[in-house]
Scaffold this active site. Sequence first.
Site, PDB file in Angstrom:
ATOM      1  N   GLU A  76       2.139   6.481  -6.875  1.00 54.07           N
ATOM      2  CA  GLU A  76       1.048   7.252  -7.471  1.00 54.07           C
ATOM      3  C   GLU A  76       1.227   8.739  -7.231  1.00 54.07           C
ATOM      4  O   GLU A  76       1.115   9.558  -8.150  1.00 54.07           O
ATOM      5  CB  GLU A  76      -0.303   6.777  -6.899  1.00 54.07           C
ATOM      6  N   TYR A  91       0.819  -1.216   0.000  1.00 56.43           N
ATOM      7  CA  TYR A  91       0.000   0.000   0.000  1.00 56.43           C
ATOM      8  C   TYR A  91       0.852   1.265   0.000  1.00 56.43           C
ATOM      9  O   TYR A  91       0.689   2.128  -0.863  1.00 56.43           O
ATOM     10  CB  TYR A  91      -0.934   0.020   1.222  1.00 56.43           C
TER      11      TYR A  91
END
Lengths: 310, 228
Positions: B157, B150
């Site tokens: 991102e 994660y």
Amino acid sequence: MKHYEVEILDAKTKDKLCFLDKVEPNATIGEIKSMFHKSHPQWYPARQSIRLDPKGKSLKDEDVLQHLPVGTTATFYFRDLGAQISWVTVFLTEYTGPLVIYLMFYFRVPFIYAPKYDFTTSKHWVVHLACMCHSFHYMKRLLETLFVHRFSHGTMPLRNIFKNCTYYWGFAAWMAYYINHPLYTPPSEFYGEQQIRLALIIFLFCQIGNFSIHIALRNLRPPGSKTRKIPYPTKNPFTWIFLLVSCPNYTYELGSWLGFTVMTQCLPVAFFTMVGFIQMTVWAKGKHRSYLKEFRDYPPLRSPILPFVL
Amino acid sequence: MSAAAAGTSKAAHGDVAPKKRRGPGALATAYLVIYNVVMTAGWLVIAVGLVRAYLARGSYHGLYYSIEKPLKFFQTGAMLEVREVMSRVFLTWAVTHSVREVQSEDSVLLFVTAWTVTEIIRYSFYTFSLLNHLPFLIKWARYTFFFVLYPMGVTGELLTIYAALPYVQKTGLYSVTLPNKYNFSFDYHSFLILVMISYIPLFPQLYFHMIRQRKKVLGHIEDYSKVE
């Protein structure tokens, strides 16, 4: 006359919260709530949900003890609805915001547009017209809240005021920003005047219509009561739409905002109209369903919000 | 954002003992199995593609191009899980594809790797769950690897979006300015900044949700072994 005993348990933990003895058989749930409030001052009656079953529906304040399916020792379950705020307060707050905010953009208060435009006015007459229409709309809403509407619920959860104000105030700012912008483009020169005129007529027609419906609904309900009746057309032609629609107040509201969209030719206004339409359709369908459930003889021709369509 | 939310069916949520729930019908199960097998295969293709390209080139440079097509295909194919995938599709098309200059960034590799590993584990998990034969290793992997994957995915991102900002501002990509006929404007540059800010509340929510799920799912296993 035999008295009842009432015990109130927490709906989740089943703890005994309160025991009332010598309760009159004709006592109402509202009165029981007041008695409960005395022993638990933090839970004022508006935030109490009293029910027969921990997962069941809330009982109404008007329900009478001896008419409920309980023995002489009645057991009720309590759920805290959370901090409450009155509908009137919420409406007044959520409608005053757009009124004030729009005017701030209209008068081009500093820090919104470039400094050279501070306190200037638009050269387009439709911008002045739009300001008048928008302001009229929200003043009408404020006055209706104070003098026309008869609310069936006194309160709603406190968090709603933040949600509702964000919606109304946010959209008002977004729309007002573009309509009052120095680079605003009014409907085009050629048929622009006719477009604005037509839009204004639709807007005013629907404002009167919406007001007529509010008055008709108010007259269905005697002051201080919470009775529900089927609304029917009255002598006022603006109410004849009741023949085809359950919630014509929403129909007229949609019409008003469509008029405002066409008048300003502004995409954010179109978005606001669409979002409002979706929400009102949800409400109208819910209201329509309750009418059907409550009244056997409900007129079959009626649709929730759009005649024959929706 | 690398979310591990919506399963493709109620049974495939698999976080609570599936035995108590009524599974989907036979046709739905068949569809879901095929879908999950295909998705597992697709992400394996991407993983293999990455490794082969790296071995051939000897560097991470330009690895995006070696998997560009299957990435677009399989990520977009996952539109069927609308809820989770909105942000992934956004990253793939509205950022990485649209702004050519970021395609050579290392951050792209970072999130593609994170998504790849996550998805292979996740789809295997769903496939096996549907067939009622879930190896403990897969369940453990699903609820443990996310600790690293994660943050890795989110970092990739965010860095990618950040890298795209100057190009978006310079070219006015996807932006609309005043004046125009519909009196509307949209600044994609500001929008991207808002997207980055939205990670602040959203990422911790997802991360802690997975941690809670982990306690629930893997916690039971520890209890059983204590009873033994």
